[in-house]
Design a protein around this motif. Structure first.
Motif, PDB file in Angstrom:
ATOM      1  N   LYS A 139      21.898  39.606  44.489  1.00 30.01           N
ATOM      2  CA  LYS A 139      22.638  39.585  43.235  1.00 30.01           C
ATOM      3  C   LYS A 139      24.003  38.906  43.414  1.00 30.01           C
ATOM      4  CE  LYS A 139      21.702  41.089  39.959  1.00 30.01           C
ATOM      5  NZ  LYS A 139      20.997  40.401  38.845  1.00 30.01           N
ATOM      6  N   PRO A 140      24.146  37.660  42.980  1.00 27.35           N
ATOM      7  CA  PRO A 140      25.471  37.026  43.002  1.00 27.35           C
ATOM      8  C   PRO A 140      26.303  37.588  41.844  1.00 27.35           C
ATOM      9  CG  PRO A 140      23.863  35.538  42.050  1.00 27.35           C
ATOM     10  CD  PRO A 140      23.108  36.765  42.468  1.00 27.35           C
ATOM     11  N   ARG A 141      27.324  38.351  42.136  1.00 21.59           N
ATOM     12  CA  ARG A 141      28.108  39.020  41.110  1.00 21.59           C
ATOM     13  C   ARG A 141      29.508  38.424  41.025  1.00 21.59           C
ATOM     14  NH1 ARG A 141      26.114  44.089  40.051  1.00 21.59           N
ATOM     15  NH2 ARG A 141      27.299  43.896  38.107  1.00 21.59           N
ATOM     16  N   THR A 142      30.101  38.523  39.859  1.00 24.24           N
ATOM     17  CA  THR A 142      31.448  37.985  39.665  1.00 24.24           C
ATOM     18  C   THR A 142      32.443  38.664  40.589  1.00 24.24           C
ATOM     19  OG1 THR A 142      30.936  37.481  37.366  1.00 24.24           O
ATOM     20  CG2 THR A 142      33.268  37.589  37.962  1.00 24.24           C
ATOM     21  N   SER A 143      32.323  39.983  40.724  1.00 23.65           N
ATOM     22  CA  SER A 143      33.222  40.742  41.602  1.00 23.65           C
ATOM     23  C   SER A 143      32.527  41.055  42.919  1.00 23.65           C
ATOM     24  CB  SER A 143      33.644  42.054  40.935  1.00 23.65           C
ATOM     25  OG  SER A 143      34.304  42.901  41.872  1.00 23.65           O
ATOM     26  N   PRO A 144      33.217  40.899  44.050  1.00 22.49           N
ATOM     27  CA  PRO A 144      32.607  41.237  45.336  1.00 22.49           C
ATOM     28  C   PRO A 144      32.463  42.740  45.541  1.00 22.49           C
ATOM     29  CG  PRO A 144      34.895  40.640  45.664  1.00 22.49           C
ATOM     30  CD  PRO A 144      34.598  40.365  44.229  1.00 22.49           C
ATOM     31  N   TYR A 145      33.023  43.550  44.625  1.00 24.87           N
ATOM     32  CA  TYR A 145      32.993  45.003  44.777  1.00 24.87           C
ATOM     33  C   TYR A 145      31.885  45.666  43.960  1.00 24.87           C
ATOM     34  CZ  TYR A 145      37.537  43.660  46.522  1.00 24.87           C
ATOM     35  OH  TYR A 145      38.547  43.032  47.207  1.00 24.87           O
ATOM     36  N   THR A 146      31.111  44.875  43.223  1.00 25.72           N
ATOM     37  CA  THR A 146      29.996  45.432  42.460  1.00 25.72           C
ATOM     38  C   THR A 146      28.705  45.309  43.266  1.00 25.72           C
ATOM     39  OG1 THR A 146      29.806  43.299  41.322  1.00 25.72           O
ATOM     40  CG2 THR A 146      31.007  45.039  40.185  1.00 25.72           C
ATOM     41  N   PHE A 147      27.673  46.010  42.809  1.00 25.02           N
ATOM     42  CA  PHE A 147      26.391  46.067  43.517  1.00 25.02           C
ATOM     43  C   PHE A 147      25.825  44.670  43.732  1.00 25.02           C
ATOM     44  CE2 PHE A 147      21.666  46.778  43.182  1.00 25.02           C
ATOM     45  CZ  PHE A 147      21.520  47.370  44.429  1.00 25.02           C
TER      46      PHE A 147
END
Length: 277
Positions: free
Chosen positions: A67-75
């Motif tokens: 999952k490439p997420r906007t925030s590095p702190y999300t799942f």
């Protein structure tokens, strides 16, 4: 477009069909729905989702493992374990599977996946596109949030020029000044992509709006525009989803949408056919 223009409709006026499994192809009616959670969270969740998707008559299970997420702190997803869980759940319930690939080095993990997704953030990851062009497996190419239709088609051209003709386009919403929705689902781009290209075209109303209340009407609109299918998000309990809960349907809502979507489709198809004659 510079170069050969392998994606253009004039190359294959009859259109291209991309087979995901025996008897299941994109680009030839019927309209195909792909559904499942945004992210594979654990074994129980993905198997419950697969059972619900299959029971509703949907042939393709979606679920994110990387999952490439906007925030590095999300799942960020379960990675390789998530791919295995998704493939196992799909196989157990007689479904094809689609999930996103980020790194071509991970290709051996995706053997049990029918359709490899190139996400919106990677639409112009040309190193990834060149690697996927060399494999014998269908690729779902999502439009980037700021990409023009021409840029989207040229990204697909990388895949075709490299030798992979099994390409499916997916409109998943673009960034505009609108603030009430996560993105703006560009249905005009769906119609234009089908006019310009011979490749199958899907719509993603979940990411395209971020609002579960809009999924049903946009699925019907996508069909009426001539889209080959939709990909939507379904979760056992959207309120507890580790990603994209606000745009995910619960099982009851998904079953209702499938029933409401498929009931009028034959009549819509007949009306479209009559108007074309």
């Amino acid at each position: 477009m510079t170069g050969p223009g392998l994606v253009l409709r004039e190359r294959r006026p009859q259109g291209t069909c991309v087979e995901l499994a025996p008897g299941l192809a994109l680009g030839a009616r019927p309209f195909v729905v792909m559904a499942g959670p945004c992210a594979v969270e654990d074994e129980r969740q993905i198997h419950e989702a697969a059972a619900a998707v299959a029971q509703a008559g949907c042939p393709v299970l979606r679920g994110g493992a990387f999952k490439p997420r906007t925030s590095p702190y999300t799942f960020q997803g379960l990675g390789a374990a998530g791919v295995r869980l998704l493939a196992d759940a799909a196989n157990r319930h007689g479904l094809a599977a689609v999930t996103e690939i980020l790194d071509p080095a991970d290709l051996p993990l995706f053997e049990g996946v029918a359709l490899l997704q190139v996400g919106a953030r990677n639409m112009q990851n040309f190193a990834l596109l060149r690697k996927l062009a060399l494999i014998n497996k269908p690729v779902l190419l999502k439009r980037g949030p700021s990409a023009t239709v021409k840029e989207w088609l040229l990204a697909a051209e990388y895949l075709l020029a490299g030798g992979n003709s099994q390409v499916v386009l997916c409109e998943r919403g673009i960034k505009t000044f609108e603030t009430e929705m996560r993105n703006t689902l560009d249905l005009a781009a769906v119609a234009l992509a089908r006019e310009l290209s011979h490749l199958p075209v899907l719509a993603d109303p979940s990411h395209g709006t971020g609002r579960r209340s809009l999924i049903a009407p946009l699925c019907r609109a996508a069909f009426a525009l001539g889209a080959d299918g939709v990909i939507i998000e379904v979760h056992p309990c959207p309120e507890r989803a580790l990603s994209d809960g606000a745009q995910s349907l619960d099982f009851k809502g998904f079953a209702e949408i499938m029933q409401a979507l498929y009931a009028p489709l034959p009549a819509i198809a007949r009306a479209m056919s009559a108007s074309a004659q």
